[in-house]
Design a protein around this motif. Structure first.
Motif, PDB file in Angstrom:
ATOM      1  N   THR A 187      39.071  53.442 -38.678  1.00 42.32           N
ATOM      2  CA  THR A 187      40.538  53.766 -38.404  1.00 42.32           C
ATOM      3  C   THR A 187      40.818  54.522 -39.759  1.00 42.32           C
ATOM      4  OG1 THR A 187      41.395  51.746 -39.528  1.00 42.32           O
ATOM      5  CG2 THR A 187      41.405  51.972 -37.093  1.00 42.32           C
ATOM      6  N   HIS A 188      39.986  54.417 -40.925  1.00 41.76           N
ATOM      7  CA  HIS A 188      40.244  55.070 -42.236  1.00 41.76           C
ATOM      8  C   HIS A 188      39.483  56.445 -42.284  1.00 41.76           C
ATOM      9  CE1 HIS A 188      41.638  51.130 -44.107  1.00 41.76           C
ATOM     10  NE2 HIS A 188      40.820  50.805 -42.924  1.00 41.76           N
ATOM     11  N   VAL A 189      39.033  56.808 -41.409  1.00 40.49           N
ATOM     12  CA  VAL A 189      38.098  58.017 -41.449  1.00 40.49           C
ATOM     13  C   VAL A 189      38.612  59.277 -40.423  1.00 40.49           C
ATOM     14  CG1 VAL A 189      36.215  57.416 -42.812  1.00 40.49           C
ATOM     15  CG2 VAL A 189      36.320  57.311 -40.336  1.00 40.49           C
ATOM     16  N   THR A 190      38.429  60.373 -40.355  1.00 43.94           N
ATOM     17  CA  THR A 190      38.585  61.387 -39.327  1.00 43.94           C
ATOM     18  C   THR A 190      37.187  62.096 -39.054  1.00 43.94           C
ATOM     19  OG1 THR A 190      40.827  61.784 -40.465  1.00 43.94           O
ATOM     20  CG2 THR A 190      39.892  63.621 -38.786  1.00 43.94           C
ATOM     21  N   LYS A 191      36.819  62.140 -37.753  1.00 41.95           N
ATOM     22  CA  LYS A 191      35.745  62.549 -37.451  1.00 41.95           C
ATOM     23  C   LYS A 191      36.004  64.278 -37.357  1.00 41.95           C
ATOM     24  CE  LYS A 191      33.353  61.060 -33.815  1.00 41.95           C
ATOM     25  NZ  LYS A 191      32.873  60.898 -32.452  1.00 41.95           N
ATOM     26  N   ILE A 192      34.981  64.907 -37.951  1.00 39.41           N
ATOM     27  CA  ILE A 192      35.291  66.548 -37.929  1.00 39.41           C
ATOM     28  C   ILE A 192      33.982  66.987 -37.498  1.00 39.41           C
ATOM     29  CG2 ILE A 192      36.759  66.910 -39.607  1.00 39.41           C
ATOM     30  CD1 ILE A 192      34.563  67.421 -41.765  1.00 39.41           C
ATOM     31  N   CYS A 193      33.928  68.184 -36.954  1.00 38.15           N
ATOM     32  CA  CYS A 193      32.546  68.841 -36.552  1.00 38.15           C
ATOM     33  C   CYS A 193      32.296  69.974 -37.282  1.00 38.15           C
ATOM     34  CB  CYS A 193      33.081  69.565 -35.067  1.00 38.15           C
ATOM     35  SG  CYS A 193      31.754  70.878 -34.396  1.00 38.15           S
ATOM     36  N   LYS A 194      31.312  70.089 -37.738  1.00 38.82           N
ATOM     37  CA  LYS A 194      30.871  71.195 -38.731  1.00 38.82           C
ATOM     38  C   LYS A 194      29.974  72.246 -38.237  1.00 38.82           C
ATOM     39  CE  LYS A 194      29.717  69.312 -42.881  1.00 38.82           C
ATOM     40  NZ  LYS A 194      29.652  68.301 -44.097  1.00 38.82           N
ATOM     41  N   PRO A 195      30.560  73.252 -37.739  1.00 37.38           N
ATOM     42  CA  PRO A 195      29.628  74.414 -37.120  1.00 37.38           C
ATOM     43  C   PRO A 195      28.402  74.889 -38.221  1.00 37.38           C
ATOM     44  CG  PRO A 195      31.835  74.715 -36.394  1.00 37.38           C
ATOM     45  CD  PRO A 195      31.705  73.708 -37.387  1.00 37.38           C
ATOM     46  N   ASP A 196      27.374  75.355 -37.785  1.00 34.03           N
ATOM     47  CA  ASP A 196      26.385  76.025 -38.602  1.00 34.03           C
ATOM     48  C   ASP A 196      26.603  77.266 -38.617  1.00 34.03           C
ATOM     49  OD1 ASP A 196      24.147  77.362 -39.649  1.00 34.03           O
ATOM     50  OD2 ASP A 196      23.015  75.897 -39.086  1.00 34.03           O
ATOM     51  N   GLY A 197      27.188  77.818 -39.600  1.00 35.62           N
ATOM     52  CA  GLY A 197      27.737  79.188 -39.939  1.00 35.62           C
ATOM     53  C   GLY A 197      26.862  80.257 -39.360  1.00 35.62           C
ATOM     54  N   LYS A 198      25.449  80.199 -39.728  1.00 38.18           N
ATOM     55  CA  LYS A 198      24.295  80.865 -39.476  1.00 38.18           C
ATOM     56  C   LYS A 198      24.200  81.013 -37.814  1.00 38.18           C
ATOM     57  CE  LYS A 198      20.249  82.062 -41.841  1.00 38.18           C
ATOM     58  NZ  LYS A 198      19.081  81.489 -42.544  1.00 38.18           N
ATOM     59  N   VAL A 199      23.929  80.024 -37.253  1.00 41.89           N
ATOM     60  CA  VAL A 199      23.966  79.747 -36.014  1.00 41.89           C
ATOM     61  C   VAL A 199      25.186  80.509 -34.921  1.00 41.89           C
ATOM     62  CG1 VAL A 199      23.134  78.273 -34.107  1.00 41.89           C
ATOM     63  CG2 VAL A 199      22.396  77.891 -36.322  1.00 41.89           C
ATOM     64  N   ILE A 200      26.177  80.015 -35.552  1.00 40.97           N
ATOM     65  CA  ILE A 200      27.343  80.318 -34.789  1.00 40.97           C
ATOM     66  C   ILE A 200      27.508  81.925 -34.854  1.00 40.97           C
ATOM     67  CG2 ILE A 200      29.912  80.041 -34.747  1.00 40.97           C
ATOM     68  CD1 ILE A 200      28.327  77.761 -33.897  1.00 40.97           C
ATOM     69  N   GLY A 201      27.229  82.351 -36.368  1.00 39.81           N
ATOM     70  CA  GLY A 201      27.425  83.862 -36.449  1.00 39.81           C
ATOM     71  C   GLY A 201      26.515  84.642 -35.210  1.00 39.81           C
ATOM     72  N   GLN A 202      25.704  83.955 -34.915  1.00 40.45           N
ATOM     73  CA  GLN A 202      24.501  84.765 -34.064  1.00 40.45           C
ATOM     74  C   GLN A 202      24.956  84.507 -32.580  1.00 40.45           C
ATOM     75  OE1 GLN A 202      20.739  82.901 -35.150  1.00 40.45           O
ATOM     76  NE2 GLN A 202      20.147  84.424 -36.716  1.00 40.45           N
ATOM     77  N   LEU A 203      25.374  83.373 -32.276  1.00 37.93           N
ATOM     78  CA  LEU A 203      25.821  83.104 -30.994  1.00 37.93           C
ATOM     79  C   LEU A 203      27.112  83.684 -30.399  1.00 37.93           C
ATOM     80  CD1 LEU A 203      24.644  79.224 -30.629  1.00 37.93           C
ATOM     81  CD2 LEU A 203      23.299  81.356 -29.594  1.00 37.93           C
ATOM     82  N   PHE A 204      28.150  83.616 -31.437  1.00 38.98           N
ATOM     83  CA  PHE A 204      29.535  83.875 -31.125  1.00 38.98           C
ATOM     84  C   PHE A 204      30.010  84.744 -32.202  1.00 38.98           C
ATOM     85  CE2 PHE A 204      28.654  79.356 -29.684  1.00 38.98           C
ATOM     86  CZ  PHE A 204      28.686  79.825 -28.373  1.00 38.98           C
ATOM     87  N   TRP A 205      29.584  85.689 -32.695  1.00 43.56           N
ATOM     88  CA  TRP A 205      29.836  86.571 -33.878  1.00 43.56           C
ATOM     89  C   TRP A 205      31.280  86.872 -33.855  1.00 43.56           C
ATOM     90  CZ3 TRP A 205      31.466  91.221 -32.389  1.00 43.56           C
ATOM     91  CH2 TRP A 205      30.777  91.742 -31.219  1.00 43.56           C
ATOM     92  N   TRP A 206      31.887  87.213 -32.523  1.00 42.54           N
ATOM     93  CA  TRP A 206      33.193  87.865 -32.501  1.00 42.54           C
ATOM     94  C   TRP A 206      34.197  86.418 -32.632  1.00 42.54           C
ATOM     95  CZ3 TRP A 206      29.760  86.457 -28.625  1.00 42.54           C
ATOM     96  CH2 TRP A 206      30.411  85.718 -27.722  1.00 42.54           C
ATOM     97  N   ALA A 207      33.782  85.266 -32.483  1.00 41.74           N
ATOM     98  CA  ALA A 207      34.725  84.274 -32.430  1.00 41.74           C
ATOM     99  C   ALA A 207      34.565  83.230 -33.628  1.00 41.74           C
ATOM    100  CB  ALA A 207      34.682  83.414 -31.154  1.00 41.74           C
ATOM    101  N   THR A 208      33.503  83.580 -34.465  1.00 44.56           N
ATOM    102  CA  THR A 208      33.206  82.664 -35.530  1.00 44.56           C
ATOM    103  C   THR A 208      34.393  81.945 -36.191  1.00 44.56           C
ATOM    104  OG1 THR A 208      31.129  83.771 -35.949  1.00 44.56           O
ATOM    105  CG2 THR A 208      31.820  82.490 -37.709  1.00 44.56           C
ATOM    106  N   LYS A 209      35.493  82.819 -36.760  1.00 42.90           N
ATOM    107  CA  LYS A 209      36.605  82.305 -37.437  1.00 42.90           C
ATOM    108  C   LYS A 209      37.374  81.345 -36.655  1.00 42.90           C
ATOM    109  CE  LYS A 209      39.804  84.575 -40.293  1.00 42.90           C
ATOM    110  NZ  LYS A 209      40.800  85.624 -40.453  1.00 42.90           N
ATOM    111  N   ASP A 210      37.714  81.718 -35.345  1.00 38.34           N
ATOM    112  CA  ASP A 210      38.369  80.598 -34.418  1.00 38.34           C
ATOM    113  C   ASP A 210      37.617  79.493 -34.449  1.00 38.34           C
ATOM    114  OD1 ASP A 210      40.101  82.705 -34.066  1.00 38.34           O
ATOM    115  OD2 ASP A 210      39.364  83.179 -32.178  1.00 38.34           O
ATOM    116  N   ILE A 211      36.426  79.420 -33.958  1.00 34.45           N
ATOM    117  CA  ILE A 211      35.338  78.354 -33.956  1.00 34.45           C
ATOM    118  C   ILE A 211      35.648  77.168 -35.159  1.00 34.45           C
ATOM    119  CG2 ILE A 211      33.251  77.345 -33.504  1.00 34.45           C
ATOM    120  CD1 ILE A 211      32.504  79.895 -31.842  1.00 34.45           C
TER     121      ILE A 211
END
Length: 253
Positions: free
Chosen positions: A87-111
């Motif tokens: 209850t003292h922590v928040t779960k976060i998702c950290k996308p890998d910039g390199k992979v996301i840039g290749q897969l979804f280059w147009w949406a990287t910022k939003d993701i």
């Protein structure tokens, strides 16, 4: 020849079956991370490992075997798990910039923006849905951050733990006793006493009486000594510092 590792405990185990071995290896990796984090936290607080501490709470559950190792390596009186620590922590998702840039280059910022603000759903197959995008398992990592930065908990590599930093008079006395025993053993070696020689010992220190009341039997037993007062001729006299205290040890065979 033998390969050396930092700790005798955290070495690998013979493999049993794949599932069991994976679980053992996960637990061992977690134990190593916890020891590393605990030592780093002690360093930050400037509390040496020789000073016993009372309690370490983990979010994850580990076999008693590993809890015992952690307690020994970090000099903790007790190590146990308490799931409410989450209850003292928040779960976060950290996308890998390199992979996301290749897969979804147009949406990287939003993701990145959505993932950082906690707007993601984990799938049972290791994928994650962020907004309208499905991120494959290898393209992100899940981690935790403190919900309240000022709170005194340690979070790293998916591990959440809390150390009780209060050094009670009992814990402090235990540290003094252990360090005194070590210093007496060193002095015994220095004067070339035989390992079986019984000796007489005087401890000159304003706090000596209180320490001897609590730990005198252990000190005498472990150093083969009888504590005495007011002799004049000793074989060896040693001055040492423990915390803010200056102590004189006098040994005689």
């Amino acid at each position: 020849g033998d390969t050396q590792t930092n700790s005798v405990h955290l070495q690998d185990f013979p493999s049993l079956n794949i599932t069991q071995n994976k679980e053992l290896s996960d637990q061992m990796n977690a134990a190593q991370d916890i020891v590393r984090m605990g030592l780093a936290a002690r360093g930050k607080k400037n509390i040496r490992v020789r000073q016993p501490l009372s309690n370490l709470i983990l979010w994850i559950s580990l076999d008693q075997y590993y809890l015992d190792i952690i307690a020994e390596e970090l000099n903790m009186k007790s190590v146990h798990s308490d799931p409410s620590l989450n209850t003292h922590v928040t779960k976060i998702c950290k996308p890998d910039g390199k992979v996301i840039g290749q897969l979804f280059w147009w949406a990287t910022k939003d993701i990145f923006a959505l993932a950082k603000s906690g707007q993601f759903v984990e799938g049972s197959d290791g994928t994650v849905v962020v907004g309208e995008w499905l991120l494959p398992a290898w393209s992100y990592e899940i981690s935790y951050i403190k919900t309240d930065e000022s709170e005194d908990i340690e979070v790293d590599n998916g591990i959440v733990m809390k150390i009780d930093w209060i050094i009670t008079p009992e814990l402090e006395r235990e540290w003094y006793a252990r360090d005194l025993i070590r210093s007496i053993q060193d002095a015994r070696k220095e004067i070339n006493y035989d390992i079986a020689d019984r000796i007489q010992l005087e401890i000159t220190w304003s706090y000596a009486e209180e320490l001897i009341n609590h730990h005198g039997a252990t000190i005498q037993e472990e150093t083969l000594s009888t504590i005495i007062y007011g002799w004049a001729d000793y074989d060896i006299t040693k001055d040492l510092t423990l915390g803010d205290h200056t102590i004189t040890l006098c040994l005689k065979k």
